[in-house]
Write an enzyme that holds these catalytic residues in place. Structure first.
Site, mmCIF file in Angstrom:
data_model
loop_
_atom_site.group_PDB
_atom_site.id
_atom_site.type_symbol
_atom_site.label_atom_id
_atom_site.label_comp_id
_atom_site.label_asym_id
_atom_site.label_seq_id
_atom_site.Cartn_x
_atom_site.Cartn_y
_atom_site.Cartn_z
ATOM 1 N N GLU A 1 2.150 1.597 13.694
ATOM 2 C CA GLU A 1 2.172 0.893 12.403
ATOM 3 C C GLU A 1 3.524 0.200 12.272
ATOM 4 O O GLU A 1 4.577 0.814 12.463
ATOM 5 C CB GLU A 1 1.963 1.862 11.230
ATOM 6 C CG GLU A 1 2.047 1.120 9.885
ATOM 7 C CD GLU A 1 1.722 1.973 8.676
ATOM 8 O OE1 GLU A 1 1.478 3.173 8.813
ATOM 9 O OE2 GLU A 1 1.719 1.384 7.564
ATOM 10 N N ASN B 1 0.830 -3.946 7.346
ATOM 11 C CA ASN B 1 0.583 -3.744 5.910
ATOM 12 C C ASN B 1 0.528 -5.097 5.218
ATOM 13 O O ASN B 1 1.466 -5.894 5.315
ATOM 14 C CB ASN B 1 1.710 -2.906 5.301
ATOM 15 C CG ASN B 1 1.658 -1.473 5.781
ATOM 16 O OD1 ASN B 1 0.809 -0.697 5.359
ATOM 17 N ND2 ASN B 1 2.542 -1.125 6.705
ATOM 18 N N GLU C 1 -3.747 -3.090 6.988
ATOM 19 C CA GLU C 1 -3.758 -2.019 5.986
ATOM 20 C C GLU C 1 -3.534 -2.614 4.611
ATOM 21 O O GLU C 1 -2.657 -3.462 4.434
ATOM 22 C CB GLU C 1 -2.640 -1.008 6.269
ATOM 23 C CG GLU C 1 -2.845 -0.245 7.546
ATOM 24 C CD GLU C 1 -1.856 0.913 7.703
ATOM 25 O OE1 GLU C 1 -1.126 1.217 6.735
ATOM 26 O OE2 GLU C 1 -1.813 1.486 8.797
ATOM 27 N N ASP D 1 -5.148 2.005 2.708
ATOM 28 C CA ASP D 1 -3.908 2.790 2.819
ATOM 29 C C ASP D 1 -3.715 3.631 1.553
ATOM 30 O O ASP D 1 -4.251 3.308 0.491
ATOM 31 C CB ASP D 1 -2.735 1.802 2.973
ATOM 32 C CG ASP D 1 -1.538 2.436 3.646
ATOM 33 O OD1 ASP D 1 -1.556 3.657 3.886
ATOM 34 O OD2 ASP D 1 -0.579 1.693 3.931
ATOM 35 N N GLU E 1 -1.634 10.546 6.941
ATOM 36 C CA GLU E 1 -0.228 10.101 6.992
ATOM 37 C C GLU E 1 0.677 11.282 6.671
ATOM 38 O O GLU E 1 0.258 12.208 5.980
ATOM 39 C CB GLU E 1 0.048 9.083 5.885
ATOM 40 C CG GLU E 1 -0.689 7.790 5.955
ATOM 41 C CD GLU E 1 -0.253 6.874 4.816
ATOM 42 O OE1 GLU E 1 -0.273 5.679 5.043
ATOM 43 O OE2 GLU E 1 0.097 7.373 3.717
HETATM 44 P P1 C2E Z 1 2.753 3.107 4.155
HETATM 45 O O1 C2E Z 1 2.106 1.892 4.713
HETATM 46 O O2 C2E Z 1 1.870 4.147 3.596
HETATM 47 O O3 C2E Z 1 3.679 3.675 5.294
HETATM 48 C C1 C2E Z 1 3.898 5.012 5.514
HETATM 49 C C2 C2E Z 1 5.174 5.429 4.975
HETATM 50 O O4 C2E Z 1 5.351 6.829 5.159
HETATM 51 C C3 C2E Z 1 6.375 4.818 5.697
HETATM 52 O O5 C2E Z 1 7.408 4.694 4.742
HETATM 53 C C4 C2E Z 1 6.740 5.879 6.713
HETATM 54 O O6 C2E Z 1 8.080 5.795 7.138
HETATM 55 C C5 C2E Z 1 6.505 7.118 5.888
HETATM 56 N N1 C2E Z 1 6.205 8.276 6.721
HETATM 57 C C6 C2E Z 1 5.512 8.317 7.850
HETATM 58 N N2 C2E Z 1 5.427 9.570 8.303
HETATM 59 C C7 C2E Z 1 6.078 10.364 7.420
HETATM 60 C C8 C2E Z 1 6.331 11.770 7.329
HETATM 61 O O7 C2E Z 1 5.944 12.552 8.163
HETATM 62 N N3 C2E Z 1 7.021 12.188 6.229
HETATM 63 C C9 C2E Z 1 7.474 11.340 5.285
HETATM 64 N N4 C2E Z 1 8.157 11.829 4.263
HETATM 65 N N5 C2E Z 1 7.238 10.013 5.340
HETATM 66 C C10 C2E Z 1 6.554 9.529 6.404
HETATM 67 P P2 C2E Z 1 8.227 3.393 4.650
HETATM 68 O O8 C2E Z 1 8.482 2.818 5.978
HETATM 69 O O9 C2E Z 1 9.379 3.697 3.754
HETATM 70 O O10 C2E Z 1 7.230 2.407 3.904
HETATM 71 C C11 C2E Z 1 6.842 2.642 2.606
HETATM 72 C C12 C2E Z 1 5.761 1.694 2.216
HETATM 73 O O11 C2E Z 1 6.251 0.354 2.144
HETATM 74 C C13 C2E Z 1 4.625 1.639 3.201
HETATM 75 O O12 C2E Z 1 3.761 2.711 2.989
HETATM 76 C C14 C2E Z 1 3.982 0.317 2.862
HETATM 77 O O13 C2E Z 1 3.130 0.442 1.754
HETATM 78 C C15 C2E Z 1 5.182 -0.493 2.463
HETATM 79 N N6 C2E Z 1 5.535 -1.343 3.613
HETATM 80 C C16 C2E Z 1 6.287 -1.059 4.682
HETATM 81 N N7 C2E Z 1 6.355 -2.114 5.504
HETATM 82 C C17 C2E Z 1 5.605 -3.094 4.925
HETATM 83 C C18 C2E Z 1 5.278 -4.427 5.293
HETATM 84 O O14 C2E Z 1 5.666 -4.940 6.345
HETATM 85 N N8 C2E Z 1 4.468 -5.141 4.422
HETATM 86 C C19 C2E Z 1 4.007 -4.595 3.273
HETATM 87 N N9 C2E Z 1 3.219 -5.346 2.473
HETATM 88 N N10 C2E Z 1 4.296 -3.346 2.907
HETATM 89 C C20 C2E Z 1 5.078 -2.598 3.729
HETATM 90 MG MG MG Z 2 0.386 4.911 3.268
HETATM 91 MG MG MG Z 3 0.574 1.504 5.721
#
Ligand code: C2E
Ligand code: MG
Ligand code: MG
Length: 558
Positions: free
Chosen positions: A329, A387, A419, A449, A506
């Site tokens: 991802e 995403n 997603e 998602d 997740e």
């Molecule tokens: P998401 O798409 O649900 O991504 C999963 C989030 O959970 C990611 O946070 C990831 O780092 C975190 N995560 C994964 N495994 C674990 C785990 O075991 N424990 C914990 N505590 N966290 C975990 P991240 O990278 O901070 O991203 C947060 C959200 O920001 C993402 O949720 C997504 O909705 C958004 N996002 C990130 N990148 C993009 C992007 O390129 N475009 C868009 N539109 N949204 C994005």
């Molecule tokens: Mg998610």
């Molecule tokens: Mg996601």
């Protein structure tokens, strides 16, 4: 400017208090001086007698018609029967001559006084026009500032209540400007009555009303009265109108805090009340900091995009059956040169409220597809999850861009997963249906998602063409300790199975969670237990050494 004008007015025209007595004494002395000059110059036969006009005119201007008439009468007496026509030969004046002069003096005094009164009322009118809102006749922004300054000079720490009408834009579109003005006037009249003497009422050009109070208690009391009184129902030109009022309350930190700062704080509170879907909120410092940061982010984002400051990190998705690494991802990161790593949770929601959302996703698609092509070229046959934000589905050029990149790199669409969060999907079914069906038909995979955090209504699940259901990490992380969370994960997995969707959990952080997920039949896991999101180079190395990961309870290879 207005204050200077004000001071000039009160000092020169119709003075009050000690200044009035001082000026009256001064004019008396001036009349006496004129009398001495006329006598010393040889009597009323000389032109010197006309110097009486100076004190007469000045008196009329300062004290109005009555002052001018009195000064004229005094001057007539002083230059009249007691004053010789020729002081050298002691010749008396003819009565007719001094009476006629007296009439002139009094007329000039009276006229100058009347002129001064008219001029003064004209200036006052002008002043009111500058300080009052022409529609409601309460203070405008300038008036409120003036008013606040007067109170602040007395050492008062003011409290502002900003009242905004939520549906003002819609009402304006539906009823036109006249209808809106009618509504504003109605609300204002009632506010003035409710505020009575406890607050000063103002109306801003933006349509909001301001209640300026002297204490927090009286402001809260007044807001309570207004909330009870305004139920939202109004009638404008016999048309029933529903308009909700939102109240934001803020207190000045000091007696010198500028009105603009106080109103800005009240505006932040009103916005907060709108966000919270409540009709009232008080200003909080952290809301201001949040706003400043989001303003900063909005400004800096454009630079970040142009200067390629954003980075993509990749987090693996692993089959819980075989341990095989199935996909990655793409998760955006913003290493800001000054503010350090800004998490996507902070800036993605900001991007989504601006027109930058599509250029940003375009960048995401380019980076993601280039990386996927590189991995495939190296024999790393994984899928790539991207995403998407809601707005991305409104711009067909983004989808075209994705298709052309997939074609350019000779990738198979089934290796690309899009997603989209449950919250976004569930509230916009109609607007994204066609485009999702189109993507599905082209072979792209589509994932819901953060399942479980968005909506209680699940109709989108059978109305839209999904392939994957990603259970939100809050449930996964809590399921080992909380039977409720476990029940939700279990139900979500069952739902996915029944709907023939691939299930992804997740936030898998440890072996215990992994075991439970496997036992419950979850297909895919993603989380820190396998790997954290990694920059491209590290992710490539990780993929090369982890075609499979070790899965407890299975004999998957490493
Ligand atoms: P998401 O798409 O649900 O991504 C999963 C989030 O959970 C990611 O946070 C990831 O780092 C975190 N995560 C994964 N495994 C674990 C785990 O075991 N424990 C914990 N505590 N966290 C975990 P991240 O990278 O901070 O991203 C947060 C959200 O920001 C993402 O949720 C997504 O909705 C958004 N996002 C990130 N990148 C993009 C992007 O390129 N475009 C868009 N539109 N949204 C994005
Ligand atoms: Mg998610
Ligand atoms: Mg996601």
């Amino acid at each position: 400017m207005i204050r200077t004008l004000n001071r000039f007015l009160s000092a020169c025209f119709f003075p009050k208090g000690p200044l009035k007595w001082f000026l009256m004494g001064g004019f008396g002395a001036l009349l006496a001086l004129c009398t001495w000059i006329v006598y010393a110059a040889g009597g009323t036969q000389c032109a010197y007698v006309h110097i009486y006009y100076f004190p007469i005119l000045a008196c009329g201007m300062c004290f109005g018609a009555r002052g001018g008439l009195s000064a004229g009468a005094f001057a007539a007496l002083l230059s009249g029967p007691l004053m010789p026509m020729d002081t050298v030969h002691q010749l008396d004046q003819p009565v007719f001559s001094w009476v006629l002069r007296g009439i002139f003096f009094m007329s000039i005094g009276g006229l100058s006084g009347m002129g001064a009164t008219i001029f003064r009322s004209f200036l006052e009118n002008q002043k009111l026009r500058l300080l009052q809102d022409p529609l409601t006749h309460v203070w405008n922004m300038r008036g409120l500032k003036e008013h606040a300054m007067t109170r602040q000079r007395q050492g008062k720490k003011l409290v502002a209540v900003l009242i905004e009408i939520k549906q003002l834009v819609q009402i304006d579109a539906a009823l036109g400007p006249e209808g809106t003005q009618g509504l504003l006037r109605q609300i204002c009249e009632r506010l003035v009555t409710l505020a009575s003497s406890s607050a000063t009422v103002g109306h801003l050009e933006t349509g909001g009303f301001v209640l300026l109070c002297e204490s927090l208690e009286s402001a809260h009391r007044l807001v309570e009265i207004c909330r009870t009184y305004f139920t939202g129902s109004f009638t404008v030109d016999h048309v029933p109108v529903f308009a909700e009022l939102h109240y934001g309350i803020a207190q000045a930190d000091s007696a010198t805090e500028p009105m603009t700062t106080l109103l800005r704080k009240a505006k932040i509170a009103t916005n907060r009340s709108l966000e919270l879907k409540r009709d009232f909120a008080a200003f909080k410092e952290e809301d201001d900091q949040k706003l400043q940061r989001s303003v900063f982010i909005t400004h800096a984002l454009k630079t970040a995009l142009d200067a390629s400051q954003l980075r993509l990190y990749y987090q693996p998705k692993v089959s819980l059956e075989t341990g095989r690494v199935l996909g990655m991802e793409a998760l955006v990161r913003w290493p800001h040169p000054e503010y350090g790593m800004i998490p996507p949770g902070e800036f993605v929601p900001v991007i989504e409220t601006t027109l930058l959302v599509n250029p940003f996703t375009k960048w995401l698609i380019h980076q993601g597809m280039a990386q996927l092509a590189q991995w495939h070229a190296q024999g790393l046959e994984v899928s790539m999850s991207l995403n998407f934000s809601m707005a991305n589905f409104q711009d067909m050029s983004l989808i075209e861009e994705l298709e052309s990149l997939v074609g350019e790199y000779s990738l198979k669409p089934q290796f690309v997963e899009i997603e989209v969060t449950e919250t976004a999907v569930a509230t916009n079914i109609a607007s994204i249906r066609d485009i999702l069906f189109y993507l599905r038909q082209k072979g792209y995979r589509i994932a819901v998602d953060d399942f479980g955090t968005g909506q209680s209504s699940l109709n989108y699940l059978f109305e839209l063409p999904f392939d994957v259901l990603k259970i939100d990490q809050v449930f996964v992380r809590a399921m080992c300790e909380n039977s409720g969370a476990e029940a939700i994960v279990r139900s979500a997995l069952l739902l996915a199975k029944e709907l023939n969707l691939e299930s992804v959990a997740e936030g898998v952080e440890n072996a215990k969670e992994l075991d439970l997920l496997q036992a419950m039949g979850c297909a895919i896991g993603q989380g820190y237990h396998f790997a954290r999101p990694m920059p491209a180079e590290l992710a490539t190395q990780w993929l090369k050494s982890h075609a499979f990961v070790k899965i407890a309870n299975t004999h998957a290879q490493k």
